[in-house]
Design a protein around this motif. Structure first.
Motif, PDB file in Angstrom:
ATOM      1  N   THR A 137      -7.064   6.942   4.270  1.00  0.00           N
ATOM      2  CA  THR A 137      -7.341   5.515   4.357  1.00  0.00           C
ATOM      3  C   THR A 137      -6.021   4.807   4.626  1.00  0.00           C
ATOM      4  OG1 THR A 137      -9.218   5.626   2.828  1.00  0.00           O
ATOM      5  CG2 THR A 137      -8.206   3.469   3.157  1.00  0.00           C
ATOM      6  N   VAL A 138      -5.966   4.123   5.750  1.00  0.00           N
ATOM      7  CA  VAL A 138      -4.758   3.404   6.160  1.00  0.00           C
ATOM      8  C   VAL A 138      -5.009   1.909   5.982  1.00  0.00           C
ATOM      9  CG1 VAL A 138      -3.182   2.874   8.057  1.00  0.00           C
ATOM     10  CG2 VAL A 138      -4.090   5.203   7.797  1.00  0.00           C
ATOM     11  N   THR A 139      -4.224   1.298   5.130  1.00  0.00           N
ATOM     12  CA  THR A 139      -4.323  -0.144   4.896  1.00  0.00           C
ATOM     13  C   THR A 139      -3.181  -0.838   5.623  1.00  0.00           C
ATOM     14  OG1 THR A 139      -5.338   0.193   2.731  1.00  0.00           O
ATOM     15  CG2 THR A 139      -4.363  -1.965   3.142  1.00  0.00           C
ATOM     16  N   SER A 140      -3.531  -1.771   6.492  1.00  0.00           N
ATOM     17  CA  SER A 140      -2.532  -2.461   7.304  1.00  0.00           C
ATOM     18  C   SER A 140      -2.718  -3.963   7.200  1.00  0.00           C
ATOM     19  CB  SER A 140      -2.638  -2.024   8.770  1.00  0.00           C
ATOM     20  OG  SER A 140      -3.892  -2.404   9.315  1.00  0.00           O
ATOM     21  N   GLU A 141      -1.658  -4.678   7.565  1.00  0.00           N
ATOM     22  CA  GLU A 141      -1.709  -6.138   7.556  1.00  0.00           C
ATOM     23  C   GLU A 141      -1.290  -6.679   8.907  1.00  0.00           C
ATOM     24  OE1 GLU A 141       0.448 -10.044   5.529  1.00  0.00           O
ATOM     25  OE2 GLU A 141       0.671  -8.077   4.580  1.00  0.00           O
ATOM     26  N   ASP A 142      -2.132  -7.522   9.481  1.00  0.00           N
ATOM     27  CA  ASP A 142      -1.767  -8.259  10.676  1.00  0.00           C
ATOM     28  C   ASP A 142      -0.850  -9.393  10.228  1.00  0.00           C
ATOM     29  OD1 ASP A 142      -2.347  -9.131  13.607  1.00  0.00           O
ATOM     30  OD2 ASP A 142      -2.733 -10.921  12.402  1.00  0.00           O
ATOM     31  N   LEU A 143       0.410  -9.325  10.603  1.00  0.00           N
ATOM     32  CA  LEU A 143       1.408 -10.231  10.030  1.00  0.00           C
ATOM     33  C   LEU A 143       1.207 -11.692  10.408  1.00  0.00           C
ATOM     34  CD1 LEU A 143       4.516  -7.901  10.370  1.00  0.00           C
ATOM     35  CD2 LEU A 143       3.346  -8.559   8.259  1.00  0.00           C
ATOM     36  N   PRO A 144       0.873 -12.025  11.641  1.00  0.00           N
ATOM     37  CA  PRO A 144       0.674 -13.451  11.944  1.00  0.00           C
ATOM     38  C   PRO A 144      -0.457 -14.093  11.155  1.00  0.00           C
ATOM     39  CG  PRO A 144       1.014 -12.208  13.967  1.00  0.00           C
ATOM     40  CD  PRO A 144       0.846 -11.203  12.865  1.00  0.00           C
ATOM     41  N   SER A 145      -1.546 -13.359  10.940  1.00  0.00           N
ATOM     42  CA  SER A 145      -2.702 -13.945  10.246  1.00  0.00           C
ATOM     43  C   SER A 145      -2.734 -13.638   8.761  1.00  0.00           C
ATOM     44  CB  SER A 145      -4.002 -13.437  10.883  1.00  0.00           C
ATOM     45  OG  SER A 145      -4.186 -12.047  10.612  1.00  0.00           O
ATOM     46  N   GLY A 146      -2.015 -12.585   8.341  1.00  0.00           N
ATOM     47  CA  GLY A 146      -2.071 -12.171   6.939  1.00  0.00           C
ATOM     48  C   GLY A 146      -3.307 -11.383   6.591  1.00  0.00           C
ATOM     49  N   THR A 147      -4.110 -11.026   7.592  1.00  0.00           N
ATOM     50  CA  THR A 147      -5.353 -10.285   7.357  1.00  0.00           C
ATOM     51  C   THR A 147      -5.058  -8.819   7.048  1.00  0.00           C
ATOM     52  OG1 THR A 147      -6.525 -11.736   8.891  1.00  0.00           O
ATOM     53  CG2 THR A 147      -7.586  -9.643   8.333  1.00  0.00           C
ATOM     54  N   THR A 148      -5.645  -8.318   5.964  1.00  0.00           N
ATOM     55  CA  THR A 148      -5.474  -6.928   5.564  1.00  0.00           C
ATOM     56  C   THR A 148      -6.731  -6.138   5.902  1.00  0.00           C
ATOM     57  OG1 THR A 148      -3.990  -7.554   3.770  1.00  0.00           O
ATOM     58  CG2 THR A 148      -4.997  -5.384   3.622  1.00  0.00           C
ATOM     59  N   THR A 149      -6.532  -4.946   6.457  1.00  0.00           N
ATOM     60  CA  THR A 149      -7.645  -4.095   6.878  1.00  0.00           C
ATOM     61  C   THR A 149      -7.424  -2.681   6.372  1.00  0.00           C
ATOM     62  OG1 THR A 149      -7.868  -5.400   8.916  1.00  0.00           O
ATOM     63  CG2 THR A 149      -8.971  -3.261   8.866  1.00  0.00           C
ATOM     64  N   SER A 150      -8.498  -2.044   5.897  1.00  0.00           N
ATOM     65  CA  SER A 150      -8.445  -0.629   5.510  1.00  0.00           C
ATOM     66  C   SER A 150      -9.393   0.159   6.404  1.00  0.00           C
ATOM     67  CB  SER A 150      -8.842  -0.451   4.037  1.00  0.00           C
ATOM     68  OG  SER A 150      -7.875  -1.037   3.187  1.00  0.00           O
ATOM     69  N   GLU A 151      -8.897   1.262   6.966  1.00  0.00           N
ATOM     70  CA  GLU A 151      -9.674   2.085   7.889  1.00  0.00           C
ATOM     71  C   GLU A 151      -9.444   3.553   7.569  1.00  0.00           C
ATOM     72  OE1 GLU A 151      -9.125   0.543  12.158  1.00  0.00           O
ATOM     73  OE2 GLU A 151      -7.456  -0.323  11.024  1.00  0.00           O
ATOM     74  N   THR A 152     -10.387   4.385   7.960  1.00  0.00           N
ATOM     75  CA  THR A 152     -10.245   5.822   7.738  1.00  0.00           C
ATOM     76  C   THR A 152      -9.821   6.515   9.027  1.00  0.00           C
ATOM     77  OG1 THR A 152     -12.608   6.172   8.168  1.00  0.00           O
ATOM     78  CG2 THR A 152     -11.927   5.889   5.867  1.00  0.00           C
ATOM     79  N   PHE A 153      -8.975   7.539   8.836  1.00  0.00           N
ATOM     80  CA  PHE A 153      -8.492   8.353   9.946  1.00  0.00           C
ATOM     81  C   PHE A 153      -8.495   9.813   9.509  1.00  0.00           C
ATOM     82  CE2 PHE A 153      -6.707   4.184  10.760  1.00  0.00           C
ATOM     83  CZ  PHE A 153      -6.847   4.032  12.135  1.00  0.00           C
TER      84      PHE A 153
END
Length: 459
Positions: A137-153
């Motif tokens: 599970t990779v949790t990332s943040e889009d820096l301009p918007s501050g949106t955090t997303t978790s996805e599976t790989f």
């Protein structure tokens, strides 16, 4: 299958190119997503004026400075599937400045059309692994918007390099030093050192190069302080080496040989840490900076979890083409074209390479070690093989050239291992060239290029 690539520097770019090459050859490739914290690709070669924190409050990744020119011949880092001749349409010199090298590595992946796979200005915050599901599970943040997303790989490839977290030593009394103290990571240019006395602490490539840049830009004096041994070059007047600093008293540095000197600025050229803040300790490589970090099968597969890969984790003689060899090898492991051995076989291979690493005695041994390692990876894939023995010879010639003329070695020329082309002689000697722009570099001979001089015979 889904693959996450963390970092769109030279290693991540190599991995995307490897997948694209397989797709172009008609192979079915997995879906892959590349996460890049910066707003453009290039990693270290993506120069920024910023230091400390970036525009989003994140630690600045790049340690690149404005005046950098390649400190190794381009002939030892040339891509086997995309040559300098192909990119620029004509021969260029053996030691290009930073913007020229960025243009080269960027041009290859731009031509490949892989930008669509990169999420720029997106930082990976955390990576978890589920043993039962065999997924990350990779949790990332889009820096301009501050949106955090978790996805599976299903696979994760770490390509963030290891030259972003500085190793910063302490010295008694340094808090009393009134001038600027910085690590090489935060060094951006030597122009403001004109007429000033600089102390660089270290005796490896950063100390050598930043000291040389400062001398070129008019520093009154440069002193390099070494811990173990001096660099030992024939430095020009105003450039000297001293044993390690013992303490500071205001602007005065006291050295281990009993001497002291006053300085205006200090640059710590003291190396970097392997640091992966987005990985738990069971996934994070922890190693000194050497040519074969323990725990990596074939230098790329994390032994404790063979679904995790590292690119470019080694100390480097080879760079871009070694990253290619690693990326092609990782790609073929993921595609199943190369079988992943069981843990016992992987460990036996690691132990064999570590024994070879421990037997290294000379610089020539270390160069040959890394070139042979790279060759083994290339032989296992369809990456174009090139003359590895010639690469070794260029490296050794480069070392001799630096000993012969530390301030003039960038004026030497070499023959491309890939095309046989002799490098062009730059219109201006490096020590006289104060304009590092790509336009100036690629221009016909300017009328002010009076210091070009007679080049040494090409190798």
């Amino acid at each position: 299958m889904r693959v996450a690539i963390i970092g769109a520097g030279p290693s991540g770019m190599a991995q995307m190119r490897a997948f694209e090459a397989a797709s172009r050859a008609g192979e079915e490739i997995p879906e892959f997503v590349c996460f890049e914290k910066q707003s453009d690709w290039g990693g270290q070669w993506n120069y920024t004026w910023r230091t400390g924190l970036d525009e989003h409050g994140e630690p600045v990744h790049s340690s690149m400075y404005r005046n950098l020119w390649s400190n190794g011949p381009k002939e030892v880092l040339e891509f086997a599937d995309y040559t300098f001749d192909e990119h620029f349409g004509r021969p260029i010199s053996s030691y290009p400045p930073r913007p020229v090298l960025w243009d080269y590595i960027s041009g290859r992946v731009e031509k490949s059309g892989v930008r669509q796979h990169v999420r720029f200005s997106t930082v990976v915050r955390w990576v978890d692994y589920d043993d039962a599901a065999e997924q990350f599970t990779v949790t990332s943040e889009d820096l301009p918007s501050g949106t955090t997303t978790s996805e599976t790989f299903d696979r994760v490839i770490v390509g963030v390099g290891h030259f972003s977290f500085p190793r910063m030593p302490d010295f008694d009394g340094i808090e009393t030093f009134p001038g600027r103290v910085m690590h090489a990571h935060d060094f951006r240019g030597a122009e403001d050192l004109a007429g000033r006395d600089l102390l660089v602490i270290g005796s490896s490539y950063s100390a050598e190069d930043i000291g040389s840049q400062a001398h070129k830009m008019g520093a009154r004096s440069v002193t390099a302080s070494y811990r173990t041994a001096p660099m030992g070059y024939e430095w020009p007047d105003g450039f000297e080496e001293k044993p390690l600093v013992l303490r500071f008293e205001g602007s005065t540095a006291h050295f281990a040989d009993g001497t002291s000197r006053e300085f205006d600025a200090v640059v710590m050229c003291t190396g970097y840490l392997h640091k992966y803040p987005f990985l738990p300790d069971d996934l994070a490589l922890d190693s000194p900076n050497n040519v074969y970090p323990a725990g990596l099968y074939k230098g790329v597969v994390w032994q404790r979890n063979p679904h995790l890969f590292y690119l470019g984790a080694q100390d480097q003689w080879l760079t871009f083409n070694m990253f290619d060899a690693q990326a092609w090898f990782v790609r073929d492991l993921i595609l199943g074209k190369i079988e992943m051995p069981p843990a016992e076989e992987r460990q036996a291979d690691i132990d064999t390479w570590l024994a070879r690493f421990e037997a290294i005695e000379t610089v020539a041994d270390e160069v040959r070690f890394q070139v042979e390692y790279t060759g083994e990876l290339i032989e296992a894939t369809d990456y174009p093989m090139f003359d590895l023995e010639e690469v070794i010879e260029i490296f050794l010639a480069w070392k001799r050239d630096k000993k012969d003329d530390i301030m003039g070695y960038r004026d030497r020329t070499y023959r491309s291992v890939m095309t046989g082309t002799i490098a062009a002689t730059h219109h201006t000697r490096w020590v006289d060239e104060l304009d590092d722009s790509i336009a100036r570099y690629l221009a016909p001979v300017p009328t002010d290029a009076v210091g070009a001089g007679a080049p040494r015979a090409p190798r």
